[in-house]
Scaffold this active site. Structure first.
Site, short mmCIF file in Angstrom:
data_model
loop_
_atom_site.label_atom_id
_atom_site.label_comp_id
_atom_site.label_asym_id
_atom_site.label_seq_id
_atom_site.Cartn_x
_atom_site.Cartn_y
_atom_site.Cartn_z
N ASP A 25 -33.46 -25.91 38.94
CA ASP A 25 -32.31 -26.76 38.66
C ASP A 25 -32.77 -28.22 38.61
OD1 ASP A 25 -29.88 -28.03 38.60
OD2 ASP A 25 -29.42 -27.69 40.72
N ASN A 27 -30.62 -30.86 37.60
CA ASN A 27 -29.56 -31.87 37.72
C ASN A 27 -28.69 -31.69 38.95
OD1 ASN A 27 -28.23 -29.62 36.95
ND2 ASN A 27 -27.06 -30.55 35.27
N ASP A 29 -26.85 -29.20 40.29
CA ASP A 29 -25.56 -28.51 40.36
C ASP A 29 -25.71 -27.08 40.89
OD1 ASP A 29 -26.78 -27.28 38.23
OD2 ASP A 29 -25.21 -27.70 36.76
N ASP A 33 -31.64 -24.79 34.79
CA ASP A 33 -31.34 -25.32 33.46
C ASP A 33 -32.62 -25.54 32.65
OD1 ASP A 33 -32.38 -27.74 34.54
OD2 ASP A 33 -30.42 -28.11 35.44
N ASP A 102 -33.50 -14.40 24.13
CA ASP A 102 -32.67 -13.20 24.20
C ASP A 102 -31.64 -13.31 23.08
OD1 ASP A 102 -31.57 -10.87 25.55
OD2 ASP A 102 -32.46 -11.75 27.35
N ASP A 204 -31.04 -7.61 22.78
CA ASP A 204 -30.28 -7.01 23.86
C ASP A 204 -29.52 -5.77 23.38
OD1 ASP A 204 -29.10 -7.28 26.60
OD2 ASP A 204 -27.24 -7.38 25.42
N GLU A 260 -34.71 -4.13 23.36
CA GLU A 260 -34.36 -3.47 24.62
C GLU A 260 -33.79 -2.09 24.30
OE1 GLU A 260 -31.57 -3.73 28.58
OE2 GLU A 260 -30.78 -4.08 26.58
N HIS A 338 -34.23 -8.68 35.31
CA HIS A 338 -32.96 -9.10 35.91
C HIS A 338 -31.97 -7.94 36.06
CE1 HIS A 338 -32.40 -8.92 31.65
NE2 HIS A 338 -31.09 -8.98 31.81
N ASP A 339 -32.32 -6.75 35.55
CA ASP A 339 -31.42 -5.60 35.65
C ASP A 339 -31.89 -4.57 36.68
OD1 ASP A 339 -29.64 -6.46 33.70
OD2 ASP A 339 -30.79 -5.55 32.08
C1 NOJ Z 1 -28.77 -5.68 28.92
C2 NOJ Z 1 -28.99 -6.92 29.71
O1 NOJ Z 1 -30.31 -6.95 30.16
C3 NOJ Z 1 -27.97 -6.89 30.83
O2 NOJ Z 1 -28.23 -7.88 31.80
C4 NOJ Z 1 -26.61 -7.05 30.22
O3 NOJ Z 1 -25.64 -6.92 31.23
C5 NOJ Z 1 -26.35 -5.97 29.17
N1 NOJ Z 1 -27.47 -5.76 28.29
C6 NOJ Z 1 -25.18 -6.35 28.32
O4 NOJ Z 1 -25.50 -7.43 27.49
#
Ligand code: NOJ
Length: 561
Positions: A25, A27, A29, A33, A102, A204, A260, A338-339
Site C-alpha cells: 500500500d 497511500n 488506505d 495499489d 488478469d 479468468d 485458467e 489467491h484461490d
Molecule cells: C477465478 C478467479 O481466480 C477467482 O478468484 C474468481 O472468484 C473467479 N474466477 C470468478 O471470476
C-alpha cells in the site's frame, strides 16, 4: 506426426503472481495499489522471475475482489490511475521483465453499464449480452448450482418472470458468448490493453463461456449441484475463444495467453494449449494436485478439511502430464494462488516449515514447465488466522460451519480447519518487515488475521532463509536444462520424488525427500561422479548412496557426456 514447435519467450517464463490488494500500500488506505507494486519491482526482479501476473485492477464494486468488473477501460480508484498503470508497465519492461493482466471474460459486474441497461429493459441493445430464462413451476429454470453456493439463477426483481444466469456471485452475471457482439466487444477491450503495452493475459474462467440448453436439470440428490457438464469445457468454448485469441495475435504475435482451466484434464489441457489449436499458450489446471485428507471426519464435506500431499498420486499425475505434454506444450507449475490455501498451510510440515517450503519448491519448479509463484510464498508465508466465520465471506463456509456445529465440532476446531484450507486466509498481506502491519501499510490492512512472523527484511539478510533459497533455485531454473529440457520422473519409492532433466549434452538429477523421515537413494554410475549444484537439509553421500534427512533435497549434474 511430428509437430513443429517454434520457441516462444513464455516457454521460459517464471511468473510471480501479485495480488495487488495485498502486496504493498503506497497511500496509507490499507489497500495495496499500483504505486506499491512499482516500489517493489526491483524486489520481484531480485527473485529471478521474469514475468509478473497481476490480478484484476479494473473498476469494480469489489464483490469478488476485482473479478466483478464494472468498467474495463479504467483502473479502480483504490488501485491508482491509468498513468500509474502505464508507469508500471514501463518500469517492469525497464527491468527486463514482462507483465500479464488478469482478464475477466466470462462475466461482468451487475453494475456494468451493459447489465444496468439490460436488466430493466427487455428491448435493451444489451439484453442479449447476458443469459436469461423463464422460471419453471414458480421456481428457477433448472437446478444447476453456482460455484459460490446456491443457484446459478437470480432475478433482478422478486416478481420477474425471467431469471439471469451467474456461475459465481449473483452480482456477477455471465456474458452470452453465443452473441457475436459480445465476442467483438470483449475482444475490443482486450485490444485496448494490448495497446497499453502489456505482454499477455491470464484468462479468468474461460472454460465456462459456453452453456448447455437451460431446459434440463442435472441429476443429483443435492438441491443445487455443480453441473459442470452443462457449463464447463463445452466444445463451443474453443470456437468462441479462437476468435478472441486470433484477433489478439494479429495485433501482437507473441502475446502470451495463459488460460485458467481449473477442471481441465490432460486431454482438454492439450486441446487448449496445443499451438495448433490457436487458443491458449498454457493453462492453469487444478488437476495436478493430489490431496489426501489428513484426519477425515465423516459426515463433513471434504472441502474445508485439512489435507496433505498424496506423494504417490502426485508423482503419477505429474508423470502423466509431463509425458503427454512433451514436445507439444508446457505445463504450468504452481502450488498456490489467491484461490487456494498458501503452500505451507496446505502441504507443509508444521514441524519443518522451512525445510518443507524449500523441498516443495524444488520438487515442482525444477520440472519441465512454467513456475507460477504466489506472492509471499518465497518467504514461507502461511495463511493468516481469521477468527470469525463472516471474514471468509463465503456461503460455502457458512454451510460447512453449520454442518460441523451440528456434528458437535467446536468453533475453534472449525476455524482451524478453515484457516488451513480457505482462500481468504491466503489473501493476507505481504510481509515486508517487522514494522506495524508487516510494513505493508501504515493503516490497518483491508484484510486482518494473525500471520506467521516471517518477512523480507529479515530473510534477505539470512543466507539460509527460504527467500534466498528461492533465489538460488530460480537462478538454476533459468537455464534450458531446467526450463525446456526433457524430463523423466523416476519410479522410485515414496516419499522420495526424483526426476531427471536433459538438454543437449547435459543431464541433471533432482532428488527430494517429501517427508520428515530419513530416506535412502542410490545414484546410478553416471551421476555418482556428478557435480552437486544445490542441496538443502541433512545429507550424507557415500559411494553414490545418499542418506536424505527430513525434507532435504539435492540437485546433481553429470559431466558433459
Ligand atoms: C477465478 C478467479 O481466480 C477467482 O478468484 C474468481 O472468484 C473467479 N474466477 C470468478 O471470476
Amino acid at each position: 506426426m511430428e509437430i513443429f514447435y517454434m520457441e516462444e519467450w513464455f516457454d521460459k517464463a517464471i511468473i510471480y503472481q501479485v495480488y495487488p490488494k495485498s502486496f504493498k500500500d503506497s497511500n496509507g488506505d490499507g489497500i495495496g495499489d499500483i504505486r506499491g507494486i512499482i516500489e517493489k519491482v526491483a524486489y520481484i526482479k531480485s527473485l529471478g522471475v521474469n514475468t509478473i501476473w497481476v490480478n484484476p485492477m479494473y473498476v469494480s464494486p469489489q464483490v469478488d475482489n476485482g473479478y466483478d468488473v464494472s468498467n474495463y477501460f479504467a483502473i479502480d480508484e483504490s488501485m491508482g490511475t491509468m498513468e500509474d498503470f502505464e508507469e508500471l508497465v514501463k518500469v517492469v519492461h525497464d527491468h527486463g521483465m514482462k507483465i500479464i493482466m488478469d482478464f475477466v471474460l466470462n462475466h461482468t459486474s451487475d453494475q456494468h453499464p451493459w447489465f444496468q441497461d439490460a436488466k430493466n429493459n427487455p428491448h435493451s441493445l444489451y439484453r442479449n449480452y447476458y443469459l436469461w430464462s423463464k422460471g419453471k413451476n414458480g421456481s428457477e429454470p433448472n437446478n444447476w448450482g453456482s460455484f459460490f453456493g446456491g443457484s446459478v439463477w437470480s432475478r433482478v426483481h422478486k416478481n420477474d418472470s425471467e431469471y439471469y444466469f451467474h456461475l459465481f456471485n449473483k452480482h456477477m452475471p455471465d456474458l452470452n458468448w453465443k452473441n457475436p457482439e459480445v465476442q467483438q466487444s470483449v475482444t475490443d477491450i482486450a485490444k485496448f490493453w494490448v495497446a497499453k503495452g502489456i505482454d499477455g493475459f491470464r484468462l479468468d474462467a474461460f472454460i465456462h463461456i459456453s452453456k448447455a440448453d437451460f431446459n434440463q436439470d442435472y441429476i443429483s440428490h443435492e438441491k443445487h449441484p455443480l453441473a459442470e457438464p452443462y457449463y464447463a469445457n463445452r466444445s463451443e468454448v474453443q470456437s468462441y475463444l479462437r476468435y478472441f485469441t486470433s484477433e489478439l495475435r494479429k495485433e501482437k504475435p507473441d502475446i502470451y495467453i495463459l488460460g485458467e482451466a481449473s477442471s481441465a484434464d490432460i486431454n482438454l489441457a492439450l486441446d487448449y494449449s496445443n499451438p495448433q489449436s490457436n487458443l491458449c499458450d498454457q493453462v492453469i489446471t487444478f488437476r495436478l494436485f493430489a490431496d489426501k485428507l489428513k484426519n477425515p471426519i465423516v459426515n463433513l464435506p471434504s472441502e474445508f478439511q485439512p489435507v496433505t500431499l498424496d506423494v504417490q498420486l502426485f508423482k503419477k499425475q505429474m508423470a502423466e502430464w509431463q509425458a503427454n505434454m512433451e514436445g507439444i506444450c508446457y505445463p504450468t507449475l504452481y502450488w498456490s494462488n489467491h484461490d487456494t490455501a498458501r503452500l505451507i498451510s496446505r502441504y507443509g510440515d508444521s514441524d519443518y516449515p522451512i525445510n518443507s517450503a524449500k523441498a516443495l519448491a524444488t520438487v515442482l519448479y525444477l520440472q519441465r514447465g512454467v513456475p507460477i509463484i504466489y506472492f509471499g510464498e518465497e518467504l514461507g508465508m502461511q495463511n493468516a488466522y481469521l477468527d470469525r466465520f463472516e471474514q471468509f465471506e463465503d456461503q460455502n463456509v457458512d454451510d460447512f460451519a453449520n454442518i460441523a456445529l451440528k456434528n458437535g465440532i467446536s468453533k475453534n476446531k472449525i476455524l482451524n480447519m478453515l484457516n488451513s484450507t480457505h482462500k481468504m486466509s491466503a489473501r493476507n498481506v505481504m510481509h515486508w518487515s517487522k514494522k506495524d502491519n508487516f510494513g505493508f501499510s501504515n493503516h490497518d490492512p483491508w484484510i486482518g488475521g494473525k500471520s506467521t512472523d516471517v518477512n523480507v527484511d529479515e530473510e534477505d539478510s539470512q543466507s539460509d532463509s527460504v527467500l534466498n533459497y528461492y533465489r538460488e533455485l530460480l537462478k538454476i531454473k533459468q537455464s534450458n536444462l531446467y526450463s525446456i529440457g526433457k524430463e523423466t520422473i523416476d519410479n522410485c519409492e515414496d516419499p522420495i520424488f526424483s526426476f531427471s532433466r536433459s538438454y543437449n549434452n547435459y543431464e541433471a538429477k533432482v532428488i527430494v525427500n517429501l517427508s520428515c523421515d530419513s530416506q535412502q537413494y542410490q545414484l546410478d554410475n553416471e551421476m555418482k561422479n556428478g557435480k552437486r549444484i544445490l542441496s538443502e537439509g541433512q545429507l550424507q553421500i557415500k559411494n553414490g548412496n545418499i542418506q536424505l534427512g527430513p525434507w532435504s533435497s539435492i540437485i546433481i549434474e553429470s559431466k558433459e557426456k
